[in-house]
Motif scaffolding. Structure first.
Motif, PDB file in Angstrom:
ATOM      1  N   UNK A 156     -27.100 -30.871 -21.439  1.00 56.31           N
ATOM      2  CA  UNK A 156     -26.847 -30.595 -20.017  1.00 56.31           C
ATOM      3  C   UNK A 156     -28.118 -30.312 -19.214  1.00 56.31           C
ATOM      4  N   UNK A 157     -29.206 -29.984 -19.896  1.00 57.65           N
ATOM      5  CA  UNK A 157     -30.475 -29.720 -19.203  1.00 57.65           C
ATOM      6  C   UNK A 157     -31.210 -31.005 -18.813  1.00 57.65           C
ATOM      7  N   UNK A 158     -30.795 -32.130 -19.406  1.00 59.08           N
ATOM      8  CA  UNK A 158     -31.441 -33.410 -19.110  1.00 59.08           C
ATOM      9  C   UNK A 158     -30.506 -34.265 -18.268  1.00 59.08           C
ATOM     10  N   UNK A 159     -30.989 -34.678 -17.131  1.00 60.31           N
ATOM     11  CA  UNK A 159     -30.168 -35.404 -16.162  1.00 60.31           C
ATOM     12  C   UNK A 159     -29.613 -36.717 -16.707  1.00 60.31           C
ATOM     13  N   UNK A 160     -30.408 -37.461 -17.458  1.00 64.48           N
ATOM     14  CA  UNK A 160     -29.975 -38.770 -17.929  1.00 64.48           C
ATOM     15  C   UNK A 160     -29.378 -38.745 -19.341  1.00 64.48           C
ATOM     16  N   UNK A 161     -29.104 -37.587 -19.857  1.00 60.43           N
ATOM     17  CA  UNK A 161     -28.559 -37.446 -21.201  1.00 60.43           C
ATOM     18  C   UNK A 161     -27.071 -37.810 -21.212  1.00 60.43           C
ATOM     19  N   UNK A 162     -26.646 -38.520 -22.282  1.00 59.62           N
ATOM     20  CA  UNK A 162     -25.242 -38.895 -22.436  1.00 59.62           C
ATOM     21  C   UNK A 162     -24.825 -38.675 -23.889  1.00 59.62           C
ATOM     22  N   UNK A 163     -23.519 -38.555 -24.114  1.00 56.20           N
ATOM     23  CA  UNK A 163     -23.007 -38.523 -25.475  1.00 56.20           C
ATOM     24  C   UNK A 163     -23.276 -39.879 -26.111  1.00 56.20           C
ATOM     25  N   UNK A 164     -23.672 -39.880 -27.368  1.00 62.42           N
ATOM     26  CA  UNK A 164     -23.939 -41.138 -28.058  1.00 62.42           C
ATOM     27  C   UNK A 164     -23.582 -40.988 -29.537  1.00 62.42           C
ATOM     28  N   UNK A 165     -23.035 -42.051 -30.105  1.00 63.11           N
ATOM     29  CA  UNK A 165     -22.721 -42.071 -31.524  1.00 63.11           C
ATOM     30  C   UNK A 165     -23.954 -42.483 -32.326  1.00 63.11           C
ATOM     31  N   UNK A 166     -24.107 -41.906 -33.493  1.00 60.74           N
ATOM     32  CA  UNK A 166     -25.191 -42.277 -34.399  1.00 60.74           C
ATOM     33  C   UNK A 166     -25.156 -43.780 -34.678  1.00 60.74           C
TER      34      UNK A 166
END
Length: 182
Positions: A156-166
């Motif tokens: 949540x601290x990174x604007x462009x961060x998303x959930x991602x699968x390994x």
């Protein structure tokens, strides 16, 4: 008439016996392994293994993930930078806190999500730098639970961060290497 009753009673007993031995294709002994308590115990035991050691990997991962990592290793042979496989401490290269007792991987929650699937919410804390949440997607394969994928939660601290699968990250790495070698 007596023979009919006898055969009906025998068929009923046979059906009850078969049902008690099997439950949706699962052995009676397996049903104890299909509980949140058992999954929790299994994940805690899995945490004792090193996921990047070749000898430990089959104790942790499904054949699907093992095959994916094999393809990653093949793609790495010509890559300028390697791929960071799953680690209990997330995908970090460094240690933040000098006090190793403050760097903690913990199992937060376990859920049975299907007949042979479960999820285990994990957290890695290395203060003050890292607080990483991820979820192990587990599959009951054969007679035991294995990691079938890992869901890395967005930061949540990174604007462009998303959930991602390994698996998505690994497949993306393999694709990038194919494209760069063409």
């Amino acid at each position: 008439m007596k023979a009919t009753r006898f055969f009906a009673a025998a068929a009923l007993c046979l059906a009850a016996f078969v049902y008690s031995c099997k439950n949706n294709g699962q052995n009676a002994q397996d049903t104890g392994k299909l509980t949140p308590d058992y999954v929790k115990q299994r994940v805690e035991n899995m945490m004792k293994y090193n996921p990047i050691m070749a000898a430990d990997m089959p104790k942790l991962f499904t054949a699907r993930i093992l095959d994916l990592y094999k393809r990653v290793k093949e793609a790495e042979e010509n890559a300028p930078a390697g791929y960071m496989d799953f680690s209990w401490t997330g995908k970090v290269f460094d240690v933040c806190c000098e006090d190793s007792t403050k760097r903690v991987v913990s199992l937060k929650d376990v859920r049975i999500t299907g007949e042979r699937t479960a999820e285990a919410d994990m957290n890695y804390v290395d203060p003050p730098c890292y607080n990483i949440d991820y979820t192990l997607l587990l599959l009951f394969d054969g007679d035991e639970w294995y990691i079938d994928d890992i869901l890395w939660k967005r930061n949540p601290e990174l604007e462009d961060s998303v959930d991602v699968l390994e698996s998505q990250e690994a497949e993306g790495f393999i694709e990038e290497q194919k494209e760069s070698n063409q």
